[in-house]
Scaffold this motif. Structure first.
Motif, PDB file in Angstrom:
ATOM      1  N   MET A 191      -7.991  28.109 -15.464  1.00 48.84           N
ATOM      2  CA  MET A 191      -7.077  28.274 -14.139  1.00 48.84           C
ATOM      3  C   MET A 191      -7.752  29.508 -13.175  1.00 48.84           C
ATOM      4  N   LYS A 192      -7.078  28.758 -11.916  1.00 50.56           N
ATOM      5  CA  LYS A 192      -7.363  29.996 -11.266  1.00 50.56           C
ATOM      6  C   LYS A 192      -6.470  30.085 -10.172  1.00 50.56           C
ATOM      7  N   GLY A 193      -5.727  31.059 -10.341  1.00 45.18           N
ATOM      8  CA  GLY A 193      -3.972  31.614  -9.200  1.00 45.18           C
ATOM      9  C   GLY A 193      -4.885  31.268  -7.377  1.00 45.18           C
ATOM     10  N   SER A 194      -3.065  30.976  -7.123  1.00 44.46           N
ATOM     11  CA  SER A 194      -3.896  30.861  -5.332  1.00 44.46           C
ATOM     12  C   SER A 194      -2.717  32.127  -4.669  1.00 44.46           C
ATOM     13  N   THR A 195      -3.555  31.845  -3.067  1.00 43.36           N
ATOM     14  CA  THR A 195      -2.690  33.132  -2.276  1.00 43.36           C
ATOM     15  C   THR A 195      -1.599  32.144  -2.074  1.00 43.36           C
ATOM     16  N   LEU A 196      -0.393  33.220  -2.256  1.00 45.81           N
ATOM     17  CA  LEU A 196       1.615  32.252  -2.108  1.00 45.81           C
ATOM     18  C   LEU A 196       1.736  32.998  -0.428  1.00 45.81           C
ATOM     19  N   GLU A 197       1.927  32.137   0.534  1.00 46.45           N
ATOM     20  CA  GLU A 197       2.657  32.850   1.532  1.00 46.45           C
ATOM     21  C   GLU A 197       4.143  31.911   2.076  1.00 46.45           C
ATOM     22  N   LEU A 198       5.127  32.675   2.377  1.00 49.04           N
ATOM     23  CA  LEU A 198       5.765  32.368   2.673  1.00 49.04           C
ATOM     24  C   LEU A 198       6.511  33.050   4.689  1.00 49.04           C
ATOM     25  N   VAL A 199       6.511  31.870   5.298  1.00 45.97           N
ATOM     26  CA  VAL A 199       6.628  32.533   6.629  1.00 45.97           C
ATOM     27  C   VAL A 199       7.540  32.120   7.398  1.00 45.97           C
ATOM     28  N   LYS A 200       8.671  33.090   7.392  1.00 47.85           N
ATOM     29  CA  LYS A 200       9.933  33.087   7.745  1.00 47.85           C
ATOM     30  C   LYS A 200      11.147  31.584   7.391  1.00 47.85           C
ATOM     31  N   VAL A 201      10.917  31.903   5.697  1.00 48.89           N
ATOM     32  CA  VAL A 201      11.388  30.954   5.475  1.00 48.89           C
ATOM     33  C   VAL A 201      13.039  30.983   4.979  1.00 48.89           C
ATOM     34  N   THR A 202      14.285  29.871   5.526  1.00 49.24           N
ATOM     35  CA  THR A 202      14.969  30.491   5.725  1.00 49.24           C
ATOM     36  C   THR A 202      15.626  29.190   4.503  1.00 49.24           C
ATOM     37  N   LYS A 203      16.757  29.190   3.774  1.00 49.23           N
ATOM     38  CA  LYS A 203      17.967  28.791   3.577  1.00 49.23           C
ATOM     39  C   LYS A 203      19.209  28.499   4.041  1.00 49.23           C
ATOM     40  N   ARG A 204      19.542  27.623   4.130  1.00 48.00           N
ATOM     41  CA  ARG A 204      20.909  28.060   4.700  1.00 48.00           C
ATOM     42  C   ARG A 204      21.989  26.925   4.025  1.00 48.00           C
ATOM     43  N   TYR A 205      23.029  27.103   3.500  1.00 45.19           N
ATOM     44  CA  TYR A 205      24.154  25.757   3.010  1.00 45.19           C
ATOM     45  C   TYR A 205      24.986  26.503   3.773  1.00 45.19           C
ATOM     46  N   GLY A 206      25.189  24.676   4.596  1.00 50.81           N
ATOM     47  CA  GLY A 206      26.331  24.919   5.348  1.00 50.81           C
ATOM     48  C   GLY A 206      26.296  26.158   6.851  1.00 50.81           C
ATOM     49  N   GLN A 207      27.461  26.535   6.784  1.00 54.67           N
ATOM     50  CA  GLN A 207      27.280  27.876   7.422  1.00 54.67           C
ATOM     51  C   GLN A 207      26.726  29.475   7.163  1.00 54.67           C
ATOM     52  N   THR A 208      26.358  29.501   5.425  1.00 57.93           N
ATOM     53  CA  THR A 208      25.474  30.258   4.927  1.00 57.93           C
ATOM     54  C   THR A 208      24.410  30.095   4.741  1.00 57.93           C
ATOM     55  N   THR A 209      23.983  31.724   5.318  1.00 55.70           N
ATOM     56  CA  THR A 209      22.452  31.681   4.766  1.00 55.70           C
ATOM     57  C   THR A 209      22.063  32.256   3.784  1.00 55.70           C
ATOM     58  N   ALA A 210      21.698  31.991   2.569  1.00 49.37           N
ATOM     59  CA  ALA A 210      21.218  32.140   1.938  1.00 49.37           C
ATOM     60  C   ALA A 210      20.381  33.002   1.881  1.00 49.37           C
ATOM     61  N   VAL A 211      19.074  32.557   2.205  1.00 47.66           N
ATOM     62  CA  VAL A 211      17.507  33.444   2.455  1.00 47.66           C
ATOM     63  C   VAL A 211      17.094  33.218   4.136  1.00 47.66           C
ATOM     64  N   ASP A 212      17.449  34.304   4.567  1.00 49.59           N
ATOM     65  CA  ASP A 212      17.169  34.527   5.803  1.00 49.59           C
ATOM     66  C   ASP A 212      15.955  34.788   6.062  1.00 49.59           C
ATOM     67  N   ALA A 213      15.025  33.727   7.025  1.00 48.86           N
ATOM     68  CA  ALA A 213      13.825  34.321   7.608  1.00 48.86           C
ATOM     69  C   ALA A 213      12.264  35.496   6.785  1.00 48.86           C
ATOM     70  N   ILE A 214      11.975  34.956   5.712  1.00 46.80           N
ATOM     71  CA  ILE A 214      11.488  35.947   5.037  1.00 46.80           C
ATOM     72  C   ILE A 214      10.174  35.443   4.878  1.00 46.80           C
ATOM     73  N   ASP A 215       9.813  36.823   5.162  1.00 48.47           N
ATOM     74  CA  ASP A 215       7.853  36.163   5.034  1.00 48.47           C
ATOM     75  C   ASP A 215       7.475  37.461   4.029  1.00 48.47           C
ATOM     76  N   LEU A 216       6.672  36.220   2.729  1.00 43.20           N
ATOM     77  CA  LEU A 216       5.460  37.230   2.368  1.00 43.20           C
ATOM     78  C   LEU A 216       4.516  36.840   1.681  1.00 43.20           C
ATOM     79  N   LYS A 217       3.508  37.618   1.721  1.00 41.00           N
ATOM     80  CA  LYS A 217       2.510  37.449   0.986  1.00 41.00           C
ATOM     81  C   LYS A 217       2.215  37.890  -0.469  1.00 41.00           C
ATOM     82  N   VAL A 218       1.903  37.154  -1.582  1.00 37.38           N
ATOM     83  CA  VAL A 218       1.364  37.265  -2.913  1.00 37.38           C
ATOM     84  C   VAL A 218      -0.224  36.718  -2.863  1.00 37.38           C
ATOM     85  N   GLU A 219      -1.052  37.693  -3.062  1.00 40.09           N
ATOM     86  CA  GLU A 219      -2.661  37.437  -3.382  1.00 40.09           C
ATOM     87  C   GLU A 219      -2.502  36.449  -4.864  1.00 40.09           C
TER      88      GLU A 219
END
Length: 334
Positions: A1-29
């Motif tokens: 098994m070999k791991g891959s890089t994970l990258e989140l680019v401006k990831v957002t999650k909204r439930y109706g008017q509620t923002t649970a995750v707000d435009a996050i950027d993250l890179k995991v090698e």
């Protein structure tokens, strides 16, 4: 098994008017152990589920290696999820639980059971292969759930508070096992926890979340020793957030010094008056809770020898001081 890089680019999650995750950027090698850390409701589990594909992304992109997997179903992402409840099938033996996903793919019985036994051996559960989940301890169930997640040979393993159901002694033992397996397998782990000690012990990358945003990401030493915000300083524990004329600072509890405050003795430098609120013996140190006026509640960790030399009890008045080099300036006021 070999791991891959994970990258989140401006990831957002909204439930109706509620923002649970707000435009996050993250890179995991690739091959890193990442812990998403924060209080309940901060967005860490929602982020994990979006990486897994169990929650739709409202805006932004999830990249796994060179591929954009934002709109792919979970089975096509190259990820595997280990749930907090372990979610083992109660009517299947350990080996059949582990082999289940291969059965769904149409792999023949002999091949899938052989592969399942390899994974059970990896997590030291071979002697329990024919037992049902109800015949296992919590730690043993966790090992089976881990083997079941790994049998698909994922590039990224996602863990949703996998140690929370275990007693403290077993939790410490199992986190050492998780770290060993992650290094041995070389795949990327993304682990959600609300336990600071768990994140510090396991992670190469600690990501502290608060109210749907990332407050700080870095190595455990960076995040603990150089918190950027008052929230991070308080949440990581072991720090006092203090208002001084130059702004707000964080000082580790083990870097505070306490001396008797006699009458109206003048205080110099960084010293401030305080009243002892409570005293707790913690074995290797004594934790002293303090009320310090505008600084509000402070905590000092002093050695057992220092406490014996100057015993304190609730109501005692002391001077609290620190060396300027131990004061870390915060960039954001909570």
């Amino acid at each position: 098994m070999k791991g891959s890089t994970l990258e989140l680019v401006k990831v957002t999650k909204r439930y109706g008017q509620t923002t649970a995750v707000d435009a996050i950027d993250l890179k995991v090698e690739g091959g890193a152990y990442c812990c998403l850390l924060g209080p309940s409701g901060c967005g860490k589990s929602t982020t994990l589920r979006m990486i897994a594909g169990h929650e739709a992304v409202t805006d932004g992109d999830v990249l796994l290696g060179p591929h954009n997997v934002t709109d792919l179903p979970p089975a096509q992402r190259g990820t595997a999820m280990m749930f907090q409840s372990y979610a083992l099938f109660p009517h299947l033996t350990c080996v059949d639980n582990v082999a289940f996903s291969l059965k769904m793919r149409g792999i023949d019985k002999e091949t899938r059971r052989a592969k399942a036994m390899e994974l059970l051996d990896l997590v030291a559960m071979t002697p329990y292969a024919e037992r049902l989940p109800a015949q296992l301890s919590g730690g043993q169930q966790q090992r089976v759930a881990l083997a079941r997640a790994l049998i698909t040979e994922p590039q990224i393993l996602l863990l949703d508070e996998p140690l929370s159901a275990l007693d403290p002694f077993l939790r410490i033992k199992m986190r050492a096992e998780l770290k060993r397996l992650q290094k041995e397998l070389g795949i990327t782990f993304v682990h959600v926890t609300h336990g600071q000690d768990e994140a510090m012990a396991l992670a190469d990358l600690v990501v502290v979340m608060n109210q749907g945003i990332i407050e700080q990401a870095g190595t455990p030493r960076e995040v603990f020793n150089a918190p950027r915000t008052a929230f991070v300083a308080r949440f990581m524990g072991g720090h006092n957030v203090i208002d001084v004329p130059q702004g707000q600072i964080a000082v580790r509890a083990d870097r505070l010094s306490l001396t008797p405050l006699e009458g109206a003795t003048a205080l110099v430098g960084s010293a401030m008056p305080a009243v002892v609120r409570d005293v707790e013996y913690q074995g290797s140190f004594v934790q002293v809770g303090l009320e310090a006026g505008q600084a509000n509640e402070l905590a000092a960790q002093i050695s057992e020898a220092a406490f014996d030399a100057m015993p304190l009890q609730p109501g005692d008045r002391v001077a609290v001081s620190w060396v300027e080099a131990d004061a870390h300036r915060l960039s954001t006021v909570a």
